[in-house]
Design a protein around this motif. Structure first.
Motif, PDB file in Angstrom:
ATOM      1  N   ASN A 103      10.901 -26.433 -29.466  1.00 22.21           N
ATOM      2  CA  ASN A 103      11.472 -26.661 -28.136  1.00 22.21           C
ATOM      3  C   ASN A 103      11.338 -25.366 -27.322  1.00 22.21           C
ATOM      4  OD1 ASN A 103      13.212 -28.442 -26.291  1.00 22.21           O
ATOM      5  ND2 ASN A 103      14.354 -26.518 -26.321  1.00 22.21           N
ATOM      6  N   GLY A 105      12.293 -23.673 -24.238  1.00 22.09           N
ATOM      7  CA  GLY A 105      13.195 -23.649 -23.089  1.00 22.09           C
ATOM      8  C   GLY A 105      13.252 -22.233 -22.560  1.00 22.09           C
ATOM      9  N   GLY A 227      10.726 -29.455 -24.285  1.00 24.87           N
ATOM     10  CA  GLY A 227      11.317 -28.503 -23.338  1.00 24.87           C
ATOM     11  C   GLY A 227      10.408 -28.322 -22.134  1.00 24.87           C
TER      12      GLY A 227
END
Ligand code: ATP
Ligand code: MG
Length: 267
Positions: A103, A105, A227
């Motif tokens: 992910n 982010g 993400g």
């Protein structure tokens, strides 16, 4: 209808889920947790003509979720652990139940998701936040689109030390164009365009290698990328180069930017 809200450090995402299908989604800049959550909910409802009475419950997750105390607007509101949400959302979007998720982010988190168990393998502080933060000082902009436009015109040979700069032959399985040292060359002639590409190259190469090691440690040959950072075209190109070297592929499911919010809603 269930609403999933992911209050991230940089952006807040909200999705509506009906019969286990994603029907609406919105993204907004994060401010304080309460404003982010109520603002995202309001935006989702108003832009899509959804009535409050249609909402069965709200599921929150992300760094800001702990600051949401009690129910929002008298609608049953519950929290879902963020890593669990990424795992559930990742499996749903990938359509598989034994995966490793990267992910991307503000930071990056690696999750192993299986039908009966979701584990947080690890992660790193190298992610989208590093791109914006480094660009702010080095390029005098932290506007994402400006950084991308600069990087599109960048020449990596101006900033990164490549294997070909220091040796004549290939090094084992690495070809001569592989990076030996991110920012290890930094020519005086390097322009902002080149530096922008150098920043993206460093961030996505670190993310790529962590992904490779995580997949290998679980005996898998692919990694599901989620993400906001999964929607970065230059980042995807950098990850593709890693695919070619390490034979680990990267998958980008549709709506991967909303994975955490989707997983919360389904959680
Ligand atoms: N339009 C865009 N497309 C792709 N990436 C973007 C875009 N705008 C910003 N970004 C990048 O996405 C990063 C934020 O990603 P994301 O929204 O997934 O994080 P977050 O959920 O807020 O943070 P975290 O999950 O780490 O708490 C920013 O740091 C920036 O580098
Ligand atoms: Mg997030």
């Amino acid at each position: 209808m269930i609403i999933g809200i992911d209050i991230g450090s940089t952006t807040t995402k909200a999705v509506s889920i009906e019969n286990e299908r994603i029907t609406r989604k919105i993204k907004t800049k994060a401010v304080d947790a309460v404003t982010s959550a109520t603002g995202a909910l309001g935006k989702l409802l108003l832009e899509n003509d959804i009535r409050i009475a249609e909402i069965e419950r709200i599921m929150t997750t992300g760094v800001g979720a702990t600051q949401i105390k009690g129910d929002l607007f008298d609608i049953q509101t519950r929290k879902v652990d963020e890593m669990t949400a990424i795992g559930i959302g990742g499996m749903y979007l990938a359509g598989k139940d034994n995966i490793v998720i990267m992910n991307i982010g503000t930071g990056s988190a690696i999750i192993e998701a299986k039908k009966d168990k979701i584990s947080h393998i690890g992660g790193s502080g190298v992610g989208g936040g590093a791109i914006l933060g480094l660009a702010k000082k080095m390029l005098s902009t932290s506007n994402f689109n400006d950084i991308m436009a600069l990087a599109e015109r960048g020449d990596i040979k101006q900033v990164d030390l490549l294997l070909e700069d220091i040796m004549d032959a290939n090094l084992g399985f690495l070809n001569k164009e592989a990076t030996a040292s991110n920012f290890g060359k930094m020519l005086d002639s390097a322009k902002n365009e080149d530096v922008a590409l150098g920043i993206l190259n460093m961030v996505y190469q670190v993310i790529g290698m962590l992904s490779v090691f995580a997949a290998q440690s679980r005996g898998l040959n692919s990694v599901v990328v989620t993400g906001n950072g999964s929607a970065n075209p230059i980042g995807k190109r950098i990850l593709k180069a890693i695919t070619d070297i390490y034979k680990i592929s990267f998958e980008y499911p549709e709506d991967a930017v909303y994975t955490t919010a989707i997983g919360a809603g389904l959680g």
